[in-house]
Design an enzyme around this catalytic site. Structure first.
Site, PDB file in Angstrom:
ATOM      1  N   PRO A  92       1.984   6.748  -2.771  1.00  9.43           N
ATOM      2  CA  PRO A  92       1.999   6.600  -1.273  1.00  9.43           C
ATOM      3  C   PRO A  92       1.930   5.118  -0.861  1.00  9.43           C
ATOM      4  O   PRO A  92       0.997   4.405  -1.322  1.00  9.43           O
ATOM      5  CB  PRO A  92       0.843   7.255  -0.486  1.00  9.43           C
ATOM      6  CG  PRO A  92      -0.173   7.607  -1.835  1.00  9.43           C
ATOM      7  CD  PRO A  92       0.547   7.374  -2.997  1.00  9.43           C
ATOM      8  N   GLY A  94       0.881   2.091   1.513  1.00  9.64           N
ATOM      9  CA  GLY A  94      -0.021   1.719   2.561  1.00  9.64           C
ATOM     10  C   GLY A  94      -1.281   2.555   2.474  1.00  9.64           C
ATOM     11  O   GLY A  94      -1.680   3.114   3.587  1.00  9.64           O
ATOM     12  N   LEU A  97      -4.093   2.734  -2.839  1.00 11.50           N
ATOM     13  CA  LEU A  97      -3.703   2.672  -4.375  1.00 11.50           C
ATOM     14  C   LEU A  97      -2.720   1.591  -5.123  1.00 11.50           C
ATOM     15  O   LEU A  97      -2.375   1.768  -6.107  1.00 11.50           O
ATOM     16  CB  LEU A  97      -3.064   4.041  -4.660  1.00 11.50           C
ATOM     17  CG  LEU A  97      -3.920   5.311  -4.023  1.00 11.50           C
ATOM     18  CD1 LEU A  97      -3.102   6.507  -4.375  1.00 11.50           C
ATOM     19  CD2 LEU A  97      -5.187   5.304  -4.451  1.00 11.50           C
ATOM     20  N   GLY A  98      -2.332   0.273  -4.060  1.00 16.28           N
ATOM     21  CA  GLY A  98      -1.697  -0.716  -5.039  1.00 16.28           C
ATOM     22  C   GLY A  98      -0.343  -0.364  -5.085  1.00 16.28           C
ATOM     23  O   GLY A  98       0.078  -0.941  -6.012  1.00 16.28           O
ATOM     24  N   SER A 100       2.249  -1.818  -3.408  1.00 14.64           N
ATOM     25  CA  SER A 100       3.091  -2.908  -3.161  1.00 14.64           C
ATOM     26  C   SER A 100       2.820  -3.643  -4.563  1.00 14.64           C
ATOM     27  O   SER A 100       3.830  -4.190  -4.869  1.00 14.64           O
ATOM     28  CB  SER A 100       2.657  -3.739  -1.785  1.00 14.64           C
ATOM     29  OG  SER A 100       1.333  -4.226  -2.093  1.00 14.64           O
ATOM     30  N   ALA A 101       1.504  -3.885  -4.963  1.00 17.26           N
ATOM     31  CA  ALA A 101       1.334  -4.733  -6.154  1.00 17.26           C
ATOM     32  C   ALA A 101       1.994  -3.975  -7.484  1.00 17.26           C
ATOM     33  O   ALA A 101       2.882  -4.679  -8.097  1.00 17.26           O
ATOM     34  CB  ALA A 101      -0.102  -4.730  -6.534  1.00 17.26           C
ATOM     35  N   ALA A 102       2.166  -2.730  -7.391  1.00 14.96           N
ATOM     36  CA  ALA A 102       2.630  -1.996  -8.534  1.00 14.96           C
ATOM     37  C   ALA A 102       4.083  -2.001  -8.344  1.00 14.96           C
ATOM     38  O   ALA A 102       5.036  -2.392  -9.574  1.00 14.96           O
ATOM     39  CB  ALA A 102       2.599  -0.611  -8.478  1.00 14.96           C
ATOM     40  N   ASP A 144      -5.205  -6.137  -7.351  1.00 14.33           N
ATOM     41  CA  ASP A 144      -4.012  -4.845  -7.350  1.00 14.33           C
ATOM     42  C   ASP A 144      -3.033  -5.499  -8.260  1.00 14.33           C
ATOM     43  O   ASP A 144      -2.587  -4.418  -9.249  1.00 14.33           O
ATOM     44  CB  ASP A 144      -3.382  -4.657  -5.995  1.00 14.33           C
ATOM     45  CG  ASP A 144      -4.548  -4.144  -4.903  1.00 14.33           C
ATOM     46  OD1 ASP A 144      -5.526  -4.111  -5.251  1.00 14.33           O
ATOM     47  OD2 ASP A 144      -4.083  -3.780  -3.749  1.00 14.33           O
TER      48      ASP A 144
HETATM   49  C1  MEV Z   1      -7.424  -4.216  -2.270  1.00 14.26           C
HETATM   50  O1  MEV Z   1      -6.904  -3.142  -2.880  1.00 14.26           O
HETATM   51  C2  MEV Z   1      -8.723  -4.179  -1.632  1.00 14.26           C
HETATM   52  C3  MEV Z   1      -9.223  -5.661  -0.997  1.00 14.26           C
HETATM   53  O2  MEV Z   1     -10.338  -5.973  -1.682  1.00 14.26           O
HETATM   54  C4  MEV Z   1      -8.240  -6.726  -0.892  1.00 14.26           C
HETATM   55  C5  MEV Z   1      -7.941  -7.652  -1.904  1.00 14.26           C
HETATM   56  O3  MEV Z   1      -8.820  -7.596  -2.934  1.00 14.26           O
HETATM   57  O4  MEV Z   1      -6.961  -8.221  -2.081  1.00 14.26           O
HETATM   58  C6  MEV Z   1      -9.759  -5.118   0.356  1.00 14.26           C
END
Ligand code: MEV
Length: 306
Positions: A92, A94, A97-98, A100-102, A144
């Site tokens: 999902p 936003g 669970l990361g 956008s990074a994945a 992430d």
């Molecule tokens: C990231 O999933 C959570 C935060 O710690 C932001 C970050 O580390 O970039 C809030």
């Protein structure tokens, strides 16, 4: 397809933005990406009904901006590569669970393959994908991206190599999605505002979180899941103090504990998104998932293997 993984933060979110350590685990769900040569350069996320063409859509959305910036970083003597990238998210967006990074990691790997770039280590893939991630999150710690490119359960500290943790036994997690949108950028900005107003209080909270991280590492290494559960609960109290929890996330954590969870907390930036609950075994995990399923948008079990 090239892959980037989703992640859960076990303990230490937010402090990690300020250089404190955190523990995170990659999960078996993530994002796939494939790049193929095309005169119509762009990005397709069929699942979300997104079809972008560059340069036309390069500035209209975060996705357009992130993709344009990443593709530009591959420009060589013959200009920007003419590629179209297909992306398949199984996370999902936003939700902490990361996703956008994945996505960034999967696209870097797909672009590397399509452009015949020299092989990169996981750290180098994560580093390159930050070009993408910064568009979404402004000031990401990098946790992430590191977990999206890596695997297993590890300690992350900004600017340092991941330290893998050897878990004595598998850990069974239930992930509950509150269905409330979580905007990492806004939550990080909210904590930053508090840090400006009252640095001593926030640094004290981060000191306490760091102590939890140290103890959680020992608990994971020693297979002390009960102790780890208590540390999750304490982390949730500290996150509540930072005002990044919501009533719904609190209700979900309580419901998970009533259903037998050893501990529960929000995961990621908070303000909505997902929570995690630690289960004793797969049977308990299924029970907790069913209980959360009654109030969550979605609930599922993942295990982080020993
Ligand atoms: C990231 O999933 C959570 C935060 O710690 C932001 C970050 O580390 O970039 C809030």
């Amino acid at each position: 397809m090239s892959e980037g993984r989703g992640k859960i933060i076990v303990v230490g979110e937010h402090g990690v933005v300020y250089g404190r350590p955190a523990i995170a685990a990659s999960i078996a769900r993530g994002v796939g990406a494939r790049a193929r040569p095309s005169e119509d350069v762009g990005l397709d996320v069929e699942r979300w009904g997104v079809h972008l063409s560059l340069p036309r859509d390069a500035a209209d959305s975060d996705l357009g901006r992130a993709f344009a910036a990443l593709l530009e970083s591959y420009a060589g003597q013959s200009g920007t590569p003419r590629l179209r990238v297909e992306v398949r998210p199984d996370l999902p967006p936003g939700a902490g669970l990361g996703c956008s990074a994945a996505m960034g990691v999967a696209i870097v790997r797909a672009l590397d393959e399509a452009t015949g770039s020299p092989p990169r280590s996981s750290e180098e893939v994560a580093e390159r994908s930050l070009i993408w991630e910064r568009v979404f999150h402004g000031n990401p710690s990098g946790i992430d991206s590191a977990m999206a490119a890596g695997a297993g359960i590890a300690i992350f500290e900004k600017g340092k190599a991941l330290i893998p943790i050897r878990a004595r036994r598998p850990l069974y997690w239930v992930i509950g999605d509150s269905g409330e949108a979580s905007a990492t950028r806004l939550m990080v900005e909210e904590v930053a505002r508090q840090h400006v107003r009252d640095p001593a209080r926030i640094e004290k909270t981060f000191d306490a979180m760091e102590a939890l991280v140290r103890n959680a590492r020992l608990a994971i290494e020693q297979g002390d899941t009960k102790g780890l559960g208590q540390l999750l609960d304490m982390n949730q109290l500290l996150l509540g103090g930072l005002m990044v929890s919501t009533q719904r996330l609190e209700e979900m954590c309580d419901a998970a504990r009533r259903a037998g969870a050893l501990g529960a907390k929000l995961t990621g930036a908070g303000g909505g998104g997902c929570m995690i609950a630690l289960a004793k075994d797969p049977e308990d995990a299924a029970r907790i998932r069913d209980a959360l399923g009654l109030i969550a948008k979605d609930a599922f079990v993942v295990d982080t293997g020993a």
